[in-house]
Design an enzyme around this catalytic site. Structure first.
Site, mmCIF file in Angstrom:
data_model
loop_
_atom_site.group_PDB
_atom_site.id
_atom_site.type_symbol
_atom_site.label_atom_id
_atom_site.label_comp_id
_atom_site.label_asym_id
_atom_site.label_seq_id
_atom_site.Cartn_x
_atom_site.Cartn_y
_atom_site.Cartn_z
ATOM 1 N N ASP A 1 0.816 -1.221 0.000
ATOM 2 C CA ASP A 1 0.000 0.000 0.000
ATOM 3 C C ASP A 1 0.848 1.269 0.000
ATOM 4 O OD1 ASP A 1 -2.291 -1.671 0.199
ATOM 5 O OD2 ASP A 1 -2.056 -1.752 2.370
ATOM 6 N N GLU B 1 -13.164 -0.541 -6.581
ATOM 7 C CA GLU B 1 -13.076 -1.490 -5.479
ATOM 8 C C GLU B 1 -12.599 -0.815 -4.195
ATOM 9 O OE1 GLU B 1 -13.437 -5.206 -3.606
ATOM 10 O OE2 GLU B 1 -14.027 -4.662 -5.636
ATOM 11 N N GLU C 1 23.879 6.609 5.358
ATOM 12 C CA GLU C 1 23.347 5.603 6.267
ATOM 13 C C GLU C 1 23.475 4.217 5.637
ATOM 14 O OE1 GLU C 1 22.342 6.238 9.427
ATOM 15 O OE2 GLU C 1 23.095 8.239 8.954
ATOM 16 N N GLU D 1 21.637 1.823 6.022
ATOM 17 C CA GLU D 1 20.302 1.348 5.646
ATOM 18 C C GLU D 1 19.755 2.070 4.418
ATOM 19 O OE1 GLU D 1 19.758 4.451 8.943
ATOM 20 O OE2 GLU D 1 21.148 2.814 8.460
#
Length: 452
Positions: free
Chosen positions: A30, A204, A323, A325
């Site tokens: 999402d 939907e 970083e 990450e």
């Protein structure tokens, strides 16, 4: 854990070169992108490993300056943030207004057992977020909020499954004027669904609303199941809507999909999710992104899923702190909150690696520094170019530091890192976990002065 159980299948050369899905060490779903201050911040849901339902307990934030290297900012919002919520940390969206960031999310209200829309607020796009109200903003049992602020400053909240609703938000972004209004779901506005008399249109769930060149777009997950992505347009934020067709056909191994569209650095990007990671599927999804161009008449072209993703928008500067990450592709790793702040990469074993794409070394690097910790005997960070087995330009030894959050900085010389290259940090050592890494930085070599 996902990285251990699933990543071995992802280290095959074809997968290691791919940039989609954009996160590999946890499942994400999402997508809701937000452009702020020269970066794209991506707000996602988080499917739990091994889920057989939409088992979701928190949300995650990622960001990128180039659309390929994504920084993991962890989870600044969870069900625990909302004292009144009991379950279902599902699809939300964050927006910025007045220097603050508002994240609208659907959760189950413990008191009523119905889905409701909560709103969290933060002073930074990466949080921490706090519950702005201590109660639902709006509740009618439906899900998937999308927020749009028009050019005149009026904000709108859209949401709904099986219906489609909107309400006008006040300038405080935590209250609204009037009552929720149901948008008429006509076949002219949202296409024709066959085989389900209770759902005559294709709409939907998962609305995504924005404005471009005076035209309002409503992109949504269509039909079920499996879903595809469709869209409608309107001359105003509340309609009347006209169905325009398919954005992304039914593809991939997830029976749901969810759109997010932004413009960034002069290009347009479409975010979606699929089940492309090992172990992936309808309840273990992963976010991906494609670059696209609108047609001359403003229509959206048909976009298909790829495993190569969007091209890099710029390069990464290795001579400033990066970083650990911040990753284009990771194999075998996990991330966690670091005692020094932010996140670090951990659970590293022999042969695991990180890919950082498009690193601009220029005329060359002379040394490399990394902030590391090890509760074991440590290991080695190999600096390789082009692939996990590519040319070695440096090796940094990491000693045992006495704890996984006991940090030290190591340095090593570098030779041969020039031009713009894909950098791989490959970790080697003995058995078990080797080390954690928080950040890294190269130092440029002495540049030669060109003759005048």
């Amino acid at each position: 854990m996902l990285a251990f159980a699933l990543v071995p299948a992802a280290v095959q050369p074809s997968a290691a070169r791919a940039d989609n899905p954009i996160v590999q060490h946890v499942y994400t779903a999402d997508p809701a992108p937000l452009v702020h201050d020269g970066r794209v911040y991506l707000y996602t849901g988080h499917d739990e490993d091994g889920s057989t339902y939409f088992t979701m307990k928190d949300w995650r934030v990622w960001s990128s300056a180039d659309m390929v290297n994504w920084t993991d900012h962890g989870s600044p919002l969870s069900l625990a943030t909302f004292s009144w919520a009991s379950a279902d940390a599902w699809a939300g969206q964050a927006v910025q207004r007045g220097g603050r960031f508002y994240w609208y999310v659907p959760v189950k209200n413990r008191a009523t057992g119905r889905m409701a829309i909560g709103v969290a607020v933060a002073d930074s796009p990466t949080g921490p977020f706090r519950d702005a109200l201590g109660r639902p903003l709006v509740e009618n049992g439906e899900i998937d909020p999308s927020v749009f602020i028009d050019d005149n400053g009026q904000a709108y909240l859209y949401w709904g499954n099986p219906n489609l609703w909107y309400v006008k938000l006040n300038a405080d972004m935590t209250s609204y004027s009037g009552s929720p209004t149901r948008i008429p779901l006509t076949t002219a506005g949202f296409g024709t669904r066959t085989g389900d008399p209770n759902r005559p249109t294709l709409y939907e769930e998962g609305p995504w609303v924005y404005k471009r060149n005076g035209l309002y777009y409503l992109v949504f997950a269509a039909k079920c199941c499996s879903e595809f992505i469709a869209y409608s347009t309107a001359p105003g934020p509340t309609g009347p809507w006209t169905y325009r067709g398919t954005v992304m056909p039914t593809q991939g191994s997830s029976f749901t999909n969810h759109p997010g569209i932004v413009d960034f650095k002069g290009n347009s990007y479409f975010f979606y999710h699929n089940g492309a990671l090992p172990g992936g599927g309808g309840y273990t999804r992963s976010v991906a992104v494609e670059r696209f161009s609108y047609n001359a008449d403003g229509t959206i072209p048909t976009i298909t899923m790829t495993n190569t993703g969007a091209p890099q928008a710029g390069t990464l500067n290795p001579y400033v702190r990066q970083e650990a990450e911040t990753i284009a592709w990771g194999s075998g790793i996990e991330t966690e909150p670091a005692a020094e702040g932010g996140m670090n990469v951990g659970w590293i074993e022999n042969g695991d690696h990180l890919k950082v794409k498009g690193v601009a070394f220029g005329s060359g690097a002379s040394s490399f520094a990394a902030r590391v910790a090890s509760g074991s005997s440590g290991g080695t960070v190999e600096l390789r170019l082009g692939s996990p087995n590519g040319t070695v330009v440096g090796r940094c030894g990491v000693p045992g530091t006495g704890g996984w959050q006991t940090w030290t900085t190591v340095n090593c010389p570098v030779s041969g890192a020039t031009g713009t290259q894909d950098l791989y940090l490959r970790f080697t050592g003995g058995s078990g976990y080797l080390l954690n890494i928080n950040w890294w930085q190269f130092t440029a070599g002495t540049a030669l002065t060109a003759p005048r």
